[in-house]
Design a protein around this motif. Sequence first.
Motif, PDB file in Angstrom:
ATOM      1  N   MET A  68       0.851  -1.198   0.000  1.00  0.00           N
ATOM      2  CA  MET A  68       0.000   0.000   0.000  1.00  0.00           C
ATOM      3  C   MET A  68       0.881   1.240   0.000  1.00  0.00           C
ATOM      4  SD  MET A  68      -2.990   1.067   2.724  1.00  0.00           S
ATOM      5  CE  MET A  68      -3.858  -0.478   2.495  1.00  0.00           C
ATOM      6  N   SER A  85      -2.253   4.797   2.264  1.00  0.00           N
ATOM      7  CA  SER A  85      -2.305   4.355   3.654  1.00  0.00           C
ATOM      8  C   SER A  85      -2.983   5.376   4.554  1.00  0.00           C
ATOM      9  CB  SER A  85      -0.891   4.063   4.166  1.00  0.00           C
ATOM     10  OG  SER A  85      -0.102   5.237   4.144  1.00  0.00           O
ATOM     11  N   ASP A 119      -8.059  -1.867  -5.327  1.00  0.00           N
ATOM     12  CA  ASP A 119      -7.913  -2.771  -4.184  1.00  0.00           C
ATOM     13  C   ASP A 119      -7.365  -2.046  -2.962  1.00  0.00           C
ATOM     14  OD1 ASP A 119      -8.892  -4.827  -5.713  1.00  0.00           O
ATOM     15  OD2 ASP A 119      -6.935  -5.719  -6.136  1.00  0.00           O
ATOM     16  N   ALA A 120      -6.335  -1.239  -3.170  1.00  0.00           N
ATOM     17  CA  ALA A 120      -5.701  -0.556  -2.047  1.00  0.00           C
ATOM     18  C   ALA A 120      -6.632   0.486  -1.431  1.00  0.00           C
ATOM     19  CB  ALA A 120      -4.398   0.100  -2.497  1.00  0.00           C
TER      20      ALA A 120
END
Length: 229
Positions: A1, A6, A46-47
């Motif tokens: 990530m 993040s 996805d992240a």
Amino acid sequence: MTAEVSGLAADRALLGRSSTAERVADVLRTRISEGYFPPGTRLAEDAIGGALAVSRNTLREAFRLLTHERLLTHELNRGVFVRVLSVEDVTDIYRVRRLIECAAVRDLTAPPSGLDRVMSAVKAGEEAASSSDWLALGTANIRFHQAIAALAGSPRVDELMRGLLAELRLVFHVMSDPRRFHEPYLLRNGEIAAAISVGDGPRAEGMLAAYLKDAEDQLVGAYGELNPA
């Protein structure tokens, strides 16, 4: 990530249990306006979906909303990217800003009810400059102009400015030296705020118009340096 993604995990609480594409779009728009997603950044589904704990469909709808706002662009077989703006975008953004911001202060004859928000943005800019946090200074500058537009007392204007200033943040990345660009305008923010605080609308409008013209000229010049004729 990635580091940019993040930080989104901390924003998960903002979505609440009934998260919607509009709320996801608002979180991402804010992150863009704060400078965390530079132009050209690929937004990995996805992240980001994992960081915000939202479904793929919800995230894609948020991406669609932000694409409509000209903050993102979808490239076939490559994904979704933060948009890279052109010099034509810059001149159009500043054209709209002059229409909105100058009109918001023009008729002031007394201290407006939104003065605290204007002064708070100036103070945030001073604090960012004192700690040499130029990213935060850019964010404080954007919030100052959001507060200026909010003096119009229109939710529609507020919504328009949120998107417009998020686009502007993407333009700021063209400046190789953010301190050199942002710091001189901090003093001018204070001068405009002082005129607003005594209800001197015409003076505030004049200073604001000059300010916006100077900023536009600097940004257009920076684009010219990147893409010489």
